[in-house]
Each structure stands twice: as structure tokens, then as C-alpha cells.
Design a protein around this motif. Structure first.
Motif, short mmCIF file in Angstrom:
data_model
loop_
_atom_site.label_atom_id
_atom_site.label_comp_id
_atom_site.label_asym_id
_atom_site.label_seq_id
_atom_site.Cartn_x
_atom_site.Cartn_y
_atom_site.Cartn_z
N LEU A 362 -20.00 -9.04 2.29
CA LEU A 362 -20.79 -9.09 1.07
C LEU A 362 -20.42 -10.38 0.35
O LEU A 362 -19.32 -10.50 -0.22
N ALA A 404 -19.17 -0.51 -0.08
CA ALA A 404 -20.26 -0.34 0.88
C ALA A 404 -19.82 0.61 1.99
O ALA A 404 -18.65 0.65 2.37
N PHE A 414 -27.35 1.86 5.08
CA PHE A 414 -26.10 1.81 4.33
C PHE A 414 -26.35 2.14 2.87
O PHE A 414 -27.50 2.16 2.39
N ILE A 416 -24.58 1.09 -1.04
CA ILE A 416 -23.69 0.21 -1.80
C ILE A 416 -23.60 0.77 -3.21
O ILE A 416 -24.63 1.10 -3.81
#
Length: 907
Positions: A362, A404, A414, A416
Motif C-alpha cells: 500500500l 488490509a 480484499f 481495507i
């Protein structure tokens, strides 16, 4: 207090009112069975779902490690939770109670035969009844593939009650940490801040750190160990402000003040520049999901932990080996970002993806003139060693820290989250947004009495729980974009964390005051009760498939076929979706069957994946192989979904390429202990390739090549090869292969000629291939990359077809014969040369000892021996001659002379 009980459509509705926090309970620690026999207590309103009312009994098991062997011994019996002993209910019984013994014996007499199924590999183990009737026992290999097991019985009923299937986890790692009375605890800075980590393949092995203690358990906190360190190893400020924690094979890693420390079983050491680790680490992360069947390509080792600073990323491997993966300057250059952005970006977080070889970074940079930051997502593949910038950005407040978690799925799904919101991304960024509360707010704290997000928990089937610091919990599921408020289960002032118990189910662990108190948490029962009044229903009744958790390996000739079945009410239009993520190296065929009866529709989908690449006679064999090898993840899911739907997220990994444990062996050739360990022998130079000037002396190593086969010298030999995956037989090899003697003996030939084999052009031979590849070693001059057959006029050239045909397969009856009639010792190596047979280079080695007529003697030696014999004979003749003369003189000549002299004297 009053009660009202209603049973309808498989749902048990209990209404009760109490001012205190309440939760229903069962006699056992688990909620594997829940029916009208289950004990209940005072209640707030609950809608309890009973889907298997006829399951009344459970399996009790004990698991222990066999000394000095990778084997787990499992003992089991049947017990009734309503009539069990206190030890059985507390899960610490060493033997069955009288009631359980009687119940187990009754089931055994009615034909109960339990099996243990590996949920990952689908291997089946059959327990046997012991001498003590009512107890079954079995030993299973202690491997990562057997960490998640399930006890399944027959459909045998006693008093209209069945035994429920029982899943359970087997701990594979057991670490005992030593400590002294003067050792000091490692803690977090605040009471509500709890850090934790568990082994991805053995979630019962877990470490937690709270404001009071660091605790370790290898059985989901049935037992615990306090993790402390010697005094003066850290300052009080460092010791009482642990910022991150990770559990690896070698021990527990702590992060404090930018430095890493490792607590092993008997020591505590600093991970510094000696281990290539800087002193400004900002975070650590271990793997999320377990891939016990995943075998990386040869030469590739997967990391077990990620470390990062604001500008660098490091990977850790087994054996405490750490290496820098990349720095931010190099990454910006690889991703072709603007160079002026280097100073703006920082590495905010790193994590593992759902791909076993995948790592996600990230990258964050602030937006000028705003209180927000922009996050970019970057993927790294440990297999291909490639970086890829994803088509995904996220804006978030600069004062927030992001976490995450990738879901177990084929496509990169996913979530976050920060302290207030949870952002989701499904189906490779095609479905994005914030999780919404039932009132439509993305700020979930407004739905939890202004408490912040503490933990996000997701299991293998896509069930997710958002736990707030005050223990309010919100449920979500993969493909679902809103959350549901679950009933209260524990008091808001308890410091808890969601873990996984030994049955593979979630549990809440209370860590107040340095002690661990566990509470089983029936997530699905709570969900059904919480959303009972919502207007929601699953669009399908059943979704099943032949896919399970283990990995699939595909070679060149393999096909993968799987099916899915979905049953749904008419007019809902639900269907199965197959999602494939990875390189486009597989073709597919689909077949759909449809059936409708009484308003219920059934759709059956069958999918076959395969390759149809012809590698024969290509000039770029190795490149073509590389282009068609890779890792593909496949997921099956229904087209419509809801929170109340049964678990349906089913994904597998397909590894297309060479399985490192695939090999060939000579049928009937055993690598066992021989009567002689090693031997020496000499090969005469006239039997060697290349006309060497002298004989070759060979040291034969039995431990390397195995025991030789013994063949009479006039006997022909046809080798038969078998293909194995590790020690599992696959098939008899039918492909073409070649054979050569590794010490370059050439005193053997073949029974089949090129003409009798059907060749129309001259076939390849060792002589021709060595001539074409003079600079290569003999084991590289001929293989699938340059094999050309001789059965077509379009390839090859005319020649002498009376030559031996030096290619063998299972059907051409080509046999090896021995040119000269003498004993000898041969060490052969075999290689499969069919380019369409396997991605692997398949070879094996074996030895043959020829017995029969003695070898011819050296003629010079024979000449010397003959001359010696002649001389000896001549000497013997001379000696015998002179001896004869002496005898003749003494006994014949001299007496005759004397007689004549006497006669003369008389006259």
C-alpha cells in the motif's frame, strides 16, 4: 420471566427477557449440535436456527504425537452431551465415561464405522476398534495437509439420534518457552490495544500481547505459556510499548521503537544489521492463508514474513534469513511513476494476498492542500519476480492508519479498514465501496456506540466479523456490501480478540489482567438470529461442487474436470460463475444441464480445463514451455448471494508445470541394501566411446545407484518405466525414451532396426546427436527439446535403415542385447524424450550386472603364460631325459657291459 417456544421451518424461536447480558449455551464447549435437547438458560430475544435436529451425539477425540515419529495417534469415542462426565464436557477426559462407553458399544454393535477425512487433501483414514470395546484408534501422518480433519460416521441412529460430523484441528508446532522468576513481561501501551498473530496453517498456535502479558498457546488457549524476557534486555519504555508481533517457525518477533527482537524457546536476541535488518522498521506481517499442498517451482522458496520501513521492504525466510526486496526509488522506476513522486510516496503497509506467491504494498502520498491521502496498490509475485501497479486507488484521511486483508478467493478480493470504515473491493476491482450500516452510514462507529474498529476476522468461506473495541460485532460476507449487527456476546469492558478453536470455529478470548479466558462463539447461530426479522433470503437452496481446498497439479497431458450444482426456486435465474485468475494458459469446455420440477430448478455445470499445445519439432521448446506454465487460481461462486446463504466460496489453485516430486523409476528395480555396499571394477578401453588410450576404473556407489539387476548375458532386456508423484504411483510410462551408459560403455545394442520400427528416414542415434552437439555433455545432447521422429518424409533425411533403432517405448518391443559374450557391469541412465509427455525432465538411473561366460583374457598375457608353460614343459622334459639316461645307465647299460666282460673272461 416468561417463555414462548415456537418451532417452524427448522427454526427454534426462544423469547425471554432479562436485564443482564445473556447468552445461550450447550453442555459442550462447542455448538456443533443444537436442538431441542440442548440446555438453555434465561434469555434475551433469540431466534435459534436448528437445521439438524436429529443429531444428538458427538465424537470425542484425543490426539497425541507418537514419540520420534511424524505420526499422530488419535483415539475417539461417542458421547452424549446431556449425559457426559464433567471431564468429557471440559475436554480433558483420558477415557470414556460409563455412559459413553455403553453408547459407543451400542453404536459399534449397530455397524458404526467412523472414518477420518482430511479436509485439505481428502485422504481417508480408517480407525479400528480397540480391545477396549467402544474406543476407536488410528494413526495418521503428521503433515500440514492433515492439520484440518473431520470425523465422519455411518448413518447409524440410536433412539432416532445420529452422531454429528466433527471437524477438528491438529496442532503441528509445539514450542516450550523457558523463563526465570526474574523475567519481565512484554506488553502494549494501553488496555484496549491487543496484538495477536497465529500460524496460517495451524491457527491453534497463537500468540497475543495485551497491557498485562504476552501469552502463547498451541491449543487455542486450552493451555497457555507466559512469554517474558530477562531484565535489562530492553528499557521499560521499549518493553511496555510493543507495536507489532509476529509468530514464525523460529519463535516470536516483537517490534518496538523501530527495532525487531526474537524470543526463541531459550533465548532473546536482537535482529539487527547482522540479519540485514535496519533499526527503523515500521511493521511486520506473516501469511494469512495456508497452502499445505502448494509446492513452488524448483529453486523457488517462498517467504514467511514481510518487514518494511517507510522506504524499503524486506522478506524473511526459514532459518532467520532476511533480504531486502526493494527500495522505494527502485519501485518508482519499475512502475514508471514520476521521479518527483519519490519523496512523496511512503510504504504504508505490506501484506500477503490470496495468491501463495503474492505480496501487496500500500503506497501512500498526501494530497497537497487537502487533509486526505491517496493510496496506490502494488502487487509483487515471488514466482515471476515481477511488480505490477494495480488499477486501484483509495482516498482516506491523513490521520488514519490503514489495514488490509485479502479474502480466500481466486480474484483479488480484499477489505481495507481504518478505525471507522471498512472498504471492500470484489471481483478484481469491479465492485468497490464502503461497507454500510443498516442505516446506510459508512462510518460504522455510529452503529457501535462510537467505539472504534479493533479487528476484522475472515474465514476460508468468506464469513467476516468486524469487532469493535467495546465488543460490538458486525457481520459481513464476501460479495455482500452491508453489515449486520450481531447480538451482544460479552460485556463491553472485556478486552477480547477473535481466534480459532481446535474445531476450526471462531472463539472469543478474554485477556484481562494477563489471563486467557475463552468463550466459544457460534457465529452462524448468532447471524441467523440477528437477521431473522430482516427481509432477506438466500436466492438458492443448495450450492455444491467437486472443488475442495487442496491444490491441483497439471502436466502436459492432464485434464481437470470439476462440476457444480445449484438448486434454486423457479424464476430466480441463479447460475454458477467460474472465475479464473492468472495467465491464460488453459482452455476450457463447459456443459450445462438444466432441470425443473415442482417449481424447483437445478443447474449442473461441468467444466474441463486442458492444454492442447504441440511441442514436437519446435525450435523454441524451452520458451514455449515457459509460456504455458504458471499458477492459476479458480473460483466457483453463485451469481447471486445473501448473508443467509450457506458457505459457497470455493477456490483452488492449479499449478501448471513440473511437479518437483514427479519422477520415473525402472519397474522392478529396488533401491535396497545389497550384500556389498560399494565395488570397484574396470572397463576395458575397447568397450568405451571415443577410443580412449587406457581402461577406465569405476567406483560404484550402491547408496547412490541402488542394487544392480542380474541378467544372463544371452538374455535380452526391455526396460519398463513407471511414473510416480513422490511415493504415489501414477502410471506405466508409454512415451519414447532413450538409454545410455553413464560411463560411456558402448558394448550393447538393440533388437529393432530403423526399418523394422517403421522409419521412412534415418532415425536419430547417439552417434548423430553427439556429432550435432559436440560441446554439450552426453546427458544434454539428446532430449525432448531436439527430438525428431523418423516416420515422416517431411523431416529427417534418407539413410541406412538397417542401423539399430535406439529409441524405446512400451509397445515397440525394442530390447537391449549385449554385443560380446562376457560378464560386465553397466550403469544406465534413462531419459524420456517425448516432448508432449511432461514439463519435467524425467530421468532415472539403474545398474545391470551381466553374468555368464568369463571375459576374454589379454592376448599378451596369454602369450606370456604359454611361453612360461612351454619353458616349464621343456625343462621338465630335459630333467626327465637326463633322469632317464641315469636310470638307463644304471640299470640297463652298465649291467649289460658287466655281463659281456664276464663272458669274455670265461672264454
Amino acid at each position: 420471566m416468561f417463555w414462548k417456544k415456537v418451532v417452524a421451518a427448522g427454526v427454534l424461536l426462544l423469547l425471554g427477557y432479562s436485564s443482564a447480558l445473556w447468552r445461550y449455551r450447550t453442555n459442550t464447549k462447542t455448538y456443533s449440535i443444537f436442538n431441542t435437547r440442548t440446555t438453555t438458560a434465561e434469555a434475551e430475544e433469540r431466534f435459534l436456527y436448528v437445521d439438524r435436529p436429529s443429531e444428538c451425539f458427538l465424537w470425542y477425540y484425543q490426539s497425541s504425537r507418537v514419540d520420534n515419529k511424524p505420526i499422530q495417534n488419535i483415539v475417539m469415542w461417542i458421547y452424549d452431551p446431556e449425559n457426559a462426565s464433567p471431564e468429557e464436557l471440559a475436554n480433558n477426559a483420558s477415557q470414556p465415561s460409563i455412559n459413553s462407553m455403553s453408547l459407543s458399544s451400542q453404536f459399534f454393535s449397530m455397524g458404526e464405522e467412523p472414518t477420518i477425512l482430511s479436509v485439505i487433501s481428502y485422504d481417508v483414514y480408517i480407525p479400528e476398534i480397540t480391545k477396549q470395546e467402544g474406543i476407536w484408534e488410528v494413526q495418521i501422518p503428521h503433515t500440514k495437509a492433515n492439520v484440518l480433519l473431520m470425523i465422519k460416521g455411518n448413518s447409524v441412529a440410536f433412539q432416532d439420534c445420529f452422531v454429528a460430523h466433527h471437524p477438528f484441528l491438529v496442532s503441528y508446532i509445539s514450542q516450550n518457552f523457558t523463563q526465570n522468576s526474574e523475567d519481565l513481561p512484554l506488553t502494549t501501551s494501553t488496555e484496549e490495544n491487543i496484538l495477536f498473530d497465529w500460524h496460517p496453517c495451524f491457527p491453534a498456535n497463537v500468540v497475543t500481547i495485551s497491557h498485562w502479558e504476552t501469552l502463547y498457546s498451541n491449543d487455542a488457549f486450552n493451555t497457555t505459556q507466559k512469554i517474558r524476557i530477562p531484565p535489562n534486555m530492553l528499557t521499560d519504555e521499549e518493553r511496555e510499548n510493543i507495536q507489532d508481533i509476529s509468530l514464525i517457525e523460529e519463535g516470536i518477533i516483537f517490534l518496538t521503537a523501530g527495532r525487531l527482537y526474537l524470543r526463541r524457546t531459550n533465548d532473546f536476541l536482537k535482529l539487527d544489521q547482522t540479519f540485514h535488518i535496519p533499526s527503523n522498521i515500521t511493521g511486520t506481517e506473516t501469511r494469512t492463508w495456508c497452502w499445505p499442498e502448494y509446492v513452488p517451482k524448483e529453486g523457488l522458496e517462498l517467504s514467511e514474513i514481510i518487514l518494511w520501513t517507510k522506504k524499503e521492504v524486506f522478506l524473511g525466510y526459514a532459518g532467520l534469513r532476511f533480504f531486502k526486496l526493494i527500495c522505494l526509488e527502485e519501485l518508482v522506476e519499475i512502475l514508471k511513476l514520476h521521479e518527483e513522486d519519490i519523496n512523496k510516496f511512503t510504504i504504508h503497509r505490506a501484506t500477503y494476498t490470496s495468491d501463495p506467491t503474492g505480496i501487496a504494498l500500500l503506497l501512500v502520498h498526501p494530497i497537497m492542500g487537502s487533509q486526505s491521502s491517496m493510496m496506490h496498490l502494488v502487487f509483487y509475485n515471488e514466482n515471476t519476480i515481477k511488480w505490477e501497479l494495480q488499477d486501484f486507488v483509495l482516498y482516506f484521511p491523513q490521520d488514519q492508519k490503514l489495514n488490509a486483508l485479502f479474502l480466500y478467493s481466486a480474484l483479488p478480493n480484499f477489505v481495507i479498514w481504518d478505525t471507522k470504515t471498512v472498504y471492500y473491493s470484489y471481483h478484481k476491482y469491479s465492485k468497490n465501496g464502503y461497507m454500510l450500516s443498516p442505516l446506510g452510514y459508512q462510518d460504522l462507529t455510529s452503529f457501535a456506540n462510537n467505539s472504534y474498529i479493533h479487528q476484522v476476522f475472515i474465514d476460508y468461506f468468506g464469513n467476516g466479523v468486524i469487532k469493535m473495541y467495546n465488543n460490538i460485532m458486525l457481520y459481513f460476507k464476501i460479495d455482500v456490501t452491508d453489515v449486520s449487527l450481531l447480538h451482544k456476546w460479552v460485556n463491553e469492558n472485556e478486552n477480547t480478540v477473535i481466534l480459532i478453536n481446535t474445531n476450526g470455529e471462531p472463539l472469543l478470548t478474554n485477556l484481562n489482567y494477563g489471563f486467557a479466558k475463552v468463550s466459544e462463539y457460534p457465529l452462524m447461530l448468532e447471524l441467523y438470529s440477528s437477521i431473522y426479522t430482516e427481509v432477506t433470503s438466500c436466492p438458492y437452496l443448495l450450492f455444491e461442487s467437486s472443488i475442495y481446498l487442496n491444490d491441483i497439479r497439471m502436466d502436459k497431458r492432464d485434464e481437470l474436470t470439476f462440476w457444480s450444482q445449484i438448486v434454486y426456486p423457479e424464476n430466480y435465474g441463479v447460475y454458477s460463475i467460474v472465475e479464473i485468475n492468472g495467465p491464460e494458459i488453459l482452455k476450457q469446455e463447459r456443459n450445462v444441464d438444466y432441470e425443473t420440477a415442482l417449481g424447483i430448478c437445478t443447474k449442473n455445470l461441468t467444466v474441463t480445463l486442458y492444454q492442447r499445445v504441440d511441442y514436437e519439432a519446435v525450435n523454441n521448446y524451452s520458451q514455449l514451455q515457459d509460456e504455458n506454465m504458471g499458477h492459476v487460481m479458480i473460483q466457483l461462486r453463485p451469481s447471486q448471494f445473501a448473508k443467509t446463504c450457506p458457505s459457497s466460496n470455493q477456490a483452488i489453485h492449479v499449478l501448471v508445470g513440473c511437479y518437483t516430486k514427479r519422477h520415473i523409476v525402472l519397474k522392478g528395480y529396488e533401491n535396497k541394501k545389497c550384500r556389498h555396499e560399494n565395488l570397484k571394477y574396470e572397463i576395458e578401453k575397447q568397450y568405451l566411446r571415443g577410443n580412449p588410450p587406457e581402461n577406465k576404473l569405476i567406483n560404484y556407489n550402491v547408496s547412490e545407484y541402488g542394487c544392480p539387476l542380474h541378467i544372463y548375458m544371452t538374455e535380452k532386456f526391455h526396460p519398463v518405466l513407471q511414473l510416480y508423484d513422490d511415493d504415489e504411483f501414477v502410471e506405466d510410462v508409454t512415451a519414447n525414451f532413450i538409454i545410455w551408459e553413464i560411463h560411456e560403455r558402448i558394448d550393447f545394442s538393440y533388437t529393432v532396426t530403423m526399418h523394422s520400427a517403421g522409419c521412412v528416414n534415418e532415425a536419430q542415434t547417439w552417434k548423430s546427436m553427439i556429432k550435432e552437439n559436440k560441446d554439450l555433455p552426453i546427458d544434454k545432447v539428446w532430449g525432448p527439446e531436439n527430438y525428431r521422429h523418423c516416420f515422416s518424409f517431411s523431416s529427417g533425411k534418407p539413410g541406412d535403415l538397417s542401423q539399430p533403432y535406439e529409441i524405446i517405448n512400451s509397445s515397440n518391443k525394442n530390447e537391449i542385447i549385449w554385443k560380446t559374450h562376457h560378464i560386465g557391469f553397466y550403469v544406465f541412465r534413462v531419459k524420456i524424450i517425448d516432448p508432449n509427455y511432461s514439463f519435467c525432465e524425467l530421468t532415472t538411473t539403474f545398474a545391470i550386472e551381466i553374468f555368464g561366460i568369463l571375459p576374454r583374457t589379454d592376448p599378451i598375457m596369454v602369450l606370456f603364460i604359454l611361453l612360461g608353460l612351454i619353458i616349464i614343459i621343456f625343462i621338465c622334459l630335459l630333467i626327465s631325459y637326463f633322469q632317464y639316461l641315469r636310470i638307463f645307465r644304471k640299470f640297463i647299460y652298465e649291467p649289460s657291459v658287466k655281463s659281456k666282460n664276464k663272458k669274455k673272461q670265461r672264454q
